[in-house]
Write a protein that holds these residues in place. Structure first.
Motif, PDB file in Angstrom:
ATOM      1  N   ARG A 248     -26.324 -23.212  15.165  1.00 15.70           N
ATOM      2  CA  ARG A 248     -26.078 -24.351  14.294  1.00 15.70           C
ATOM      3  C   ARG A 248     -25.973 -23.926  12.830  1.00 15.70           C
ATOM      4  NH1 ARG A 248     -26.936 -29.949  14.141  1.00 15.70           N
ATOM      5  NH2 ARG A 248     -27.627 -30.724  12.120  1.00 15.70           N
ATOM      6  N   ASP A 249     -26.982 -23.219  12.331  1.00 14.93           N
ATOM      7  CA  ASP A 249     -26.996 -22.851  10.916  1.00 14.93           C
ATOM      8  C   ASP A 249     -25.919 -21.812  10.587  1.00 14.93           C
ATOM      9  OD1 ASP A 249     -29.077 -24.572  10.518  1.00 14.93           O
ATOM     10  OD2 ASP A 249     -30.638 -23.031  10.700  1.00 14.93           O
ATOM     11  N   GLY A 250     -25.636 -20.894  11.525  1.00 11.48           N
ATOM     12  CA  GLY A 250     -24.589 -19.914  11.282  1.00 11.48           C
ATOM     13  C   GLY A 250     -23.213 -20.556  11.200  1.00 11.48           C
ATOM     14  N   THR A 251     -22.952 -21.529  12.075  1.00 14.15           N
ATOM     15  CA  THR A 251     -21.669 -22.240  12.030  1.00 14.15           C
ATOM     16  C   THR A 251     -21.564 -23.089  10.771  1.00 14.15           C
ATOM     17  OG1 THR A 251     -21.592 -22.298  14.453  1.00 14.15           O
ATOM     18  CG2 THR A 251     -20.178 -23.842  13.269  1.00 14.15           C
ATOM     19  N   ARG A 252     -22.672 -23.704  10.390  1.00 15.05           N
ATOM     20  CA  ARG A 252     -22.653 -24.498   9.153  1.00 15.05           C
ATOM     21  C   ARG A 252     -22.392 -23.615   7.937  1.00 15.05           C
ATOM     22  NH1 ARG A 252     -27.377 -28.497   8.910  1.00 15.05           N
ATOM     23  NH2 ARG A 252     -25.920 -29.687  10.221  1.00 15.05           N
ATOM     24  N   ALA A 253     -22.929 -22.401   7.942  1.00 14.53           N
ATOM     25  CA  ALA A 253     -22.660 -21.468   6.839  1.00 14.53           C
ATOM     26  C   ALA A 253     -21.174 -21.116   6.791  1.00 14.53           C
ATOM     27  CB  ALA A 253     -23.502 -20.206   7.002  1.00 14.53           C
ATOM     28  N   LEU A 254     -20.542 -20.941   7.950  1.00 12.46           N
ATOM     29  CA  LEU A 254     -19.108 -20.665   7.977  1.00 12.46           C
ATOM     30  C   LEU A 254     -18.316 -21.840   7.414  1.00 12.46           C
ATOM     31  CD1 LEU A 254     -16.660 -18.948   8.936  1.00 12.46           C
ATOM     32  CD2 LEU A 254     -16.765 -20.263  11.063  1.00 12.46           C
ATOM     33  N   ILE A 255     -18.699 -23.049   7.763  1.00 12.47           N
ATOM     34  CA  ILE A 255     -17.989 -24.234   7.259  1.00 12.47           C
ATOM     35  C   ILE A 255     -18.108 -24.311   5.745  1.00 12.47           C
ATOM     36  CG2 ILE A 255     -17.900 -26.752   7.332  1.00 12.47           C
ATOM     37  CD1 ILE A 255     -18.948 -26.545  10.233  1.00 12.47           C
ATOM     38  N   GLU A 256     -19.277 -23.975   5.215  1.00 14.09           N
ATOM     39  CA  GLU A 256     -19.444 -23.940   3.760  1.00 14.09           C
ATOM     40  C   GLU A 256     -18.531 -22.887   3.132  1.00 14.09           C
ATOM     41  OE1 GLU A 256     -23.564 -23.278   3.190  1.00 14.09           O
ATOM     42  OE2 GLU A 256     -24.177 -25.321   3.733  1.00 14.09           O
ATOM     43  N   VAL A 257     -18.331 -21.776   3.832  1.00 12.07           N
ATOM     44  CA  VAL A 257     -17.396 -20.749   3.346  1.00 12.07           C
ATOM     45  C   VAL A 257     -15.974 -21.308   3.347  1.00 12.07           C
ATOM     46  CG1 VAL A 257     -16.347 -18.535   3.907  1.00 12.07           C
ATOM     47  CG2 VAL A 257     -18.828 -18.792   3.990  1.00 12.07           C
ATOM     48  N   LEU A 258     -15.600 -22.014   4.414  1.00  6.86           N
ATOM     49  CA  LEU A 258     -14.255 -22.584   4.481  1.00  6.86           C
ATOM     50  C   LEU A 258     -14.024 -23.607   3.374  1.00  6.86           C
ATOM     51  CD1 LEU A 258     -13.925 -23.062   8.351  1.00  6.86           C
ATOM     52  CD2 LEU A 258     -12.947 -21.241   6.937  1.00  6.86           C
ATOM     53  N   LEU A 259     -15.068 -24.319   2.988  1.00  6.20           N
ATOM     54  CA  LEU A 259     -14.942 -25.271   1.879  1.00  6.20           C
ATOM     55  C   LEU A 259     -14.645 -24.558   0.564  1.00  6.20           C
ATOM     56  CD1 LEU A 259     -17.831 -27.747   2.769  1.00  6.20           C
ATOM     57  CD2 LEU A 259     -15.398 -28.323   2.629  1.00  6.20           C
ATOM     58  N   LEU A 260     -15.066 -23.293   0.456  1.00  7.31           N
ATOM     59  CA  LEU A 260     -14.754 -22.532  -0.755  1.00  7.31           C
ATOM     60  C   LEU A 260     -13.255 -22.324  -0.910  1.00  7.31           C
ATOM     61  CD1 LEU A 260     -17.512 -19.751  -0.528  1.00  7.31           C
ATOM     62  CD2 LEU A 260     -17.496 -21.729  -2.067  1.00  7.31           C
ATOM     63  N   GLY A 261     -12.520 -22.382   0.209  1.00  8.93           N
ATOM     64  CA  GLY A 261     -11.079 -22.194   0.149  1.00  8.93           C
ATOM     65  C   GLY A 261     -10.348 -23.250  -0.657  1.00  8.93           C
ATOM     66  N   ARG A 262     -11.004 -24.348  -0.983  1.00 11.96           N
ATOM     67  CA  ARG A 262     -10.376 -25.369  -1.823  1.00 11.96           C
ATOM     68  C   ARG A 262     -10.358 -24.977  -3.289  1.00 11.96           C
ATOM     69  NH1 ARG A 262     -13.063 -30.885   0.793  1.00 11.96           N
ATOM     70  NH2 ARG A 262     -12.236 -30.570   2.931  1.00 11.96           N
ATOM     71  N   HIS A 263     -11.159 -23.980  -3.652  1.00  5.09           N
ATOM     72  CA  HIS A 263     -11.241 -23.557  -5.050  1.00  5.09           C
ATOM     73  C   HIS A 263     -10.867 -22.085  -5.248  1.00  5.09           C
ATOM     74  CE1 HIS A 263     -13.424 -27.334  -5.492  1.00  5.09           C
ATOM     75  NE2 HIS A 263     -14.249 -26.937  -4.546  1.00  5.09           N
ATOM     76  N   LEU A 264     -10.800 -21.320  -4.154  1.00  7.90           N
ATOM     77  CA  LEU A 264     -10.489 -19.902  -4.246  1.00  7.90           C
ATOM     78  C   LEU A 264      -9.248 -19.588  -3.425  1.00  7.90           C
ATOM     79  CD1 LEU A 264     -14.094 -18.454  -3.743  1.00  7.90           C
ATOM     80  CD2 LEU A 264     -12.814 -18.524  -5.892  1.00  7.90           C
ATOM     81  N   PRO A 265      -8.391 -18.679  -3.899  1.00 12.25           N
ATOM     82  CA  PRO A 265      -7.221 -18.279  -3.106  1.00 12.25           C
ATOM     83  C   PRO A 265      -7.640 -17.673  -1.763  1.00 12.25           C
ATOM     84  CG  PRO A 265      -7.009 -17.538  -5.388  1.00 12.25           C
ATOM     85  CD  PRO A 265      -8.416 -18.046  -5.229  1.00 12.25           C
ATOM     86  N   HIS A 266      -6.781 -17.850  -0.769  1.00 13.27           N
ATOM     87  CA  HIS A 266      -7.113 -17.420   0.591  1.00 13.27           C
ATOM     88  C   HIS A 266      -7.384 -15.920   0.661  1.00 13.27           C
ATOM     89  CE1 HIS A 266      -7.046 -17.266   4.957  1.00 13.27           C
ATOM     90  NE2 HIS A 266      -6.120 -16.326   4.901  1.00 13.27           N
ATOM     91  N   GLU A 267      -6.535 -15.118  -0.011  1.00 17.19           N
ATOM     92  CA  GLU A 267      -6.710 -13.672   0.077  1.00 17.19           C
ATOM     93  C   GLU A 267      -8.011 -13.211  -0.568  1.00 17.19           C
ATOM     94  OE1 GLU A 267      -3.990 -14.713  -3.403  1.00 17.19           O
ATOM     95  OE2 GLU A 267      -4.236 -15.252  -1.281  1.00 17.19           O
ATOM     96  N   HIS A 268      -8.433 -13.894  -1.643  1.00 19.37           N
ATOM     97  CA  HIS A 268      -9.699 -13.524  -2.273  1.00 19.37           C
ATOM     98  C   HIS A 268     -10.885 -13.931  -1.401  1.00 19.37           C
ATOM     99  CE1 HIS A 268      -7.481 -13.737  -6.397  1.00 19.37           C
ATOM    100  NE2 HIS A 268      -7.265 -12.608  -5.751  1.00 19.37           N
ATOM    101  N   LEU A 269     -10.752 -15.051  -0.720  1.00 17.96           N
ATOM    102  CA  LEU A 269     -11.834 -15.488   0.159  1.00 17.96           C
ATOM    103  C   LEU A 269     -11.988 -14.528   1.334  1.00 17.96           C
ATOM    104  CD1 LEU A 269     -13.938 -17.650   0.699  1.00 17.96           C
ATOM    105  CD2 LEU A 269     -12.225 -18.929   1.980  1.00 17.96           C
TER     106      LEU A 269
END
Length: 336
Positions: A232-253
């Protein structure tokens, strides 16, 4: 011109008369065009033979066999390159090339209107409980915050653009076949944060993998996070990472994920830090490009300013004058 189905609603007998489609009439009015329709049947076969012959030449030389492309945009780019190269071709024994003939004709053409003509078709649609809209038998995703609301969808030849008021909220490549579904994983992230267990089997995740947006680096970091923090917590951490894609370019993420995985940093904050480092390196930050000797000593800005001031010869402040106030205090009353 011929009876293009998008332009002509009905042919009136064996004549040049047509019942035009509404959008074609608006298009002609916008650009000031006059339409001349060919006679149907054998009588009009010779009226457009040259045009159809050149279309056949282009199809046989560029579209046979059928090109294999991943997107409509890629196919359109290929056709545009072929069209530009065709300007150097001569038709049979004509003395000039196609580009030379067009250059001479271009001087006689009327200028284009200042405002472009909107060729797309507008729909007003309601977002269903799956955060999707249905456009001509196909389904497209929109952000989950729009569930139950009406949105406007502009359908173009190659893409679909969705608006909430004046704000663009989604853009999809248009589906050509019937009964298809195109989902964007980013549209569902707010809901997946609350229900992270739905991510592994999500159709949007499969489509993100197929499109290359969800890379093997994502999967590797996800697996490590699940091993360290639990499912649960590991998947939630990944989702938080994916949310970063709204502010950071894909290649940098992706670079940030790879660096964080290498360091064993399995939190969204660590990925964000590494991604911003990658962004700074790509931007050519001047501080990072300086030689080590120039960055070995950092001078405080406050110390630098004080060094340019004249010496202060004033005496140190004293609070002795305030001691007289202590003598005026009333003696403490004895406690009963």
């Amino acid at each position: 011109m011929s009876s293009l189905r998008a332009a002509v609603a009905r042919v009136l007998g064996f004549s040049r008369q047509r019942v035009e489609a509404e959008r074609w009439t608006a298009f002609r009015s916008h650009y000031g065009l006059e339409a001349l329709y060919c006679q149907p049947g054998i009588r009009g076969a010779h009226e457009k033979g040259g045009v159809e012959g050149q279309i056949g030449w282009f199809r046989r030389n560029h579209l046979v066999p059928v090109p294999e492309v991943a997107t409509l945009a890629e196919l359109n780019a290929m056709i545009e390159r072929w069209d530009e190269a065709d300007d150097a071709r001569r038709i049979r024994s004509r003395p000039r090339t196609i580009g030379e003939y067009f250059a001479a004709e271009q001087l006689l053409l009327a200028p284009l209107p200042e405002e472009p003509f909107e060729t797309g078709r507008l729909f007003t649609l309601r977002v269903d409980r799956y955060s999707q809209i249905s456009v001509r038998t196909n389904r497209y995703s929109v952000p989950v915050r729009l569930i139950g609301r009406n949105v406007r969808a502009m359908l173009h030849a190659s893409e679909l653009v969705v608006y909430d008021g004046r704000e663009e909220v989604a853009r999809h490549e248009r589906l050509i076949a019937k009964g298809g579904t195109r989902l964007e994983l980013d549209h569902y992230l707010e809901a997946l944060v609350r229900k992270p267990g739905a991510l592994p089997g999500a159709t949007a995740l499969d489509q993100a993998r197929s499109a290359g947006r969800f890379t093997p680096v994502h999967d590797a970091w996800w697996a490590a996070a699940v091993k360290a923090h639990g499912e649960r917590d590991g998947t939630r951490a990944l989702i938080e990472v994916l949310l970063l894609g709204r502010h950071l370019p894909h290649e940098h993420l992706v670079s940030g994920l790879a660096a964080a995985l290498k360091r064993g940093a399995l939190t969204a904050d660590a990925v964000a830090l590494e991604a911003r480092k990658a962004a700074d390196e790509d931007s050519g930050d001047t501080e990072l490009s300086l030689p080590p000797a120039s960055r070995s000593k950092v001078t405080s800005l406050t110390s630098r300013r004080l060094s340019h001031l004249p010496p202060d010869k004033r005496p140190l402040p004293s609070v002795a004058h305030y001691d007289q106030l202590l003598r005026l205090r009333r003696p403490d009353r004895p406690t009963p």
